[in-house]
Enzyme design. Structure first.
Site, PDB file in Angstrom:
ATOM      1  N   HIS A 159      -7.712  -3.889  -3.735  1.00 26.35           N
ATOM      2  CA  HIS A 159      -6.557  -3.365  -3.012  1.00 26.35           C
ATOM      3  C   HIS A 159      -6.341  -4.207  -1.753  1.00 26.35           C
ATOM      4  O   HIS A 159      -7.275  -4.744  -1.178  1.00 26.35           O
ATOM      5  CB  HIS A 159      -6.829  -1.908  -2.625  1.00 26.35           C
ATOM      6  CG  HIS A 159      -5.632  -1.210  -2.051  1.00 26.35           C
ATOM      7  ND1 HIS A 159      -4.564  -0.817  -2.825  1.00 26.35           N
ATOM      8  CD2 HIS A 159      -5.337  -0.844  -0.780  1.00 26.35           C
ATOM      9  CE1 HIS A 159      -3.663  -0.226  -2.061  1.00 26.35           C
ATOM     10  NE2 HIS A 159      -4.100  -0.242  -0.810  1.00 26.35           N
ATOM     11  N   ASP A 196      -8.796  -2.923  -7.836  1.00 23.01           N
ATOM     12  CA  ASP A 196      -8.350  -1.910  -6.871  1.00 23.01           C
ATOM     13  C   ASP A 196      -8.972  -0.568  -7.244  1.00 23.01           C
ATOM     14  O   ASP A 196      -8.602   0.035  -8.253  1.00 23.01           O
ATOM     15  CB  ASP A 196      -6.824  -1.821  -6.898  1.00 23.01           C
ATOM     16  CG  ASP A 196      -6.260  -0.977  -5.765  1.00 23.01           C
ATOM     17  OD1 ASP A 196      -6.950  -0.035  -5.320  1.00 23.01           O
ATOM     18  OD2 ASP A 196      -5.124  -1.253  -5.339  1.00 23.01           O
ATOM     19  N   CYS A 208       0.859  -1.199   0.000  1.00 29.04           N
ATOM     20  CA  CYS A 208       0.000   0.000   0.000  1.00 29.04           C
ATOM     21  C   CYS A 208       0.895   1.249   0.000  1.00 29.04           C
ATOM     22  O   CYS A 208       1.603   1.491  -0.957  1.00 29.04           O
ATOM     23  CB  CYS A 208      -0.943  -0.074   1.205  1.00 29.04           C
ATOM     24  SG  CYS A 208      -2.122   1.283   1.356  1.00 29.04           S
TER      25      CYS A 208
END
Length: 291
Positions: A259, A227, A170
């Site tokens: 994600h 995502d 991330c």
């Protein structure tokens, strides 16, 4: 036994199961998972410390120190080094577990606290509270802190920094790309669903798409096709930019994953894709001299 009694018994066991799940989730949260991501998922992986030397460390940076977490095999060494860069939620239990997973593979894995100077996000319960702190973290500071973690590993006598890799998730996925352009020591990087494009700011003047041609080392990007925060068009922009890179990098997209598909403590976890990506990450490091 009457139907009413059977129903009462079923309700009792149902409440017991709910209480059990609540207690498990509470204990996991107490163990250091991100408070902003609750409840903790049932698929959460927990890697033990058997055969490992693992725990908190203090990493010297100039005339001060920053906290971090380090895991490595308890015997032998020096070991190839993996820098593990946190999610936006900091160095919580999942990131520490990733360090232990690498240590079980024979690595010296270290995760420095990247926001230490700007604030402690571990007690915050909302992503909206966390973002302002993260926005204050300069990329230049992060690069310097990662360099300091490498030096720490080398000076410990247990880290072989000639075999240096980096991985991040991330927020940390973006950092992997940047560090691959910054470091001359790095052998390979694996970036998990890190943002690739964005508007420049004072603290984040460039994004991966801007530095693709400057990569010093190959990076494997692992992304989810669903995502919502990283559109596939930006992934394609990065693929195009990578054609100008001095070293061959690669991006793998898992079409049905969102994600954070590797984050087993979160609802976004996709077990099959996470396991496949983990094997690809290990193979990438070995292929590029981090083993």
């Amino acid at each position: 036994m009457s139907r009413d009694v059977q129903t009462d018994i079923a309700n009792v066991f149902s409440r017991m199961e709910l209480n059990r799940r609540h207690m498990v989730a509470s204990s996991l949260a107490a163990a250091g998972f991100a408070l902003a991501v609750q409840p903790i998922g049932a698929a959460t992986v927990s890697t033990d410390t058997s055969g490992l030397d693992a725990g908190a460390v203090k990493i010297p940076v100039g005339d001060q120190t920053i906290p971090g977490y380090r895991a490595m095999p308890a015997k032998g060494g020096p070991f190839p080094v993996i820098l593990v860069v946190q999610e936006i939620f900091g160095v919580h239990e999942h990131i520490k577990d990733v360090c232990r997973r690498f240590a079980k593979q024979g690595y010296f894995a270290i995760a420095p606290e990247m926001y230490y100077r700007q604030g402690d996000v571990s007690k915050l319960k909302s992503i909206d509270e966390i973002r302002p702190i993260v926005a204050k973290v300069p990329d230049e500071q992060v690069m310097g802190d990662l360099d300091a973690a490498v030096e720490f590993a080398q000076k410990s006598g247990k880290g072989d920094v000639a075999k240096l890799g980096i991985t991040g998730f991330c927020w940390g996925g973006r950092i992997v790309w940047l560090y691959a352009a910054h470091s001359k020591q790095l052998k390979a990087g694996v970036a998990w669903y890190g943002r690739l494009v964005g508007d420049p700011t004072e603290n984040q003047p460039k994004h991966p798409v801007n530095i693709a041609a400057d990569l010093n080392t190959p990076v494997l990007g692992l992304y989810g096709g669903k995502d919502q925060g990283i559109p596939l068009e930006t992934v394609e922009q990065m693929r195009t930019a990578l054609k100008k890179a001095k070293v061959p990098s690669e991006i793998v997209v898992y079409p049905d994953s969102p994600h954070a598909f590797f984050a087993d403590y979160r609802p976004s976890y996709v077990e099959a894709d996470a396991k496949d990506a983990w094997q690809k990450a290990l193979a990438w490091f070995k292929k590029n001299g981090v083993a």
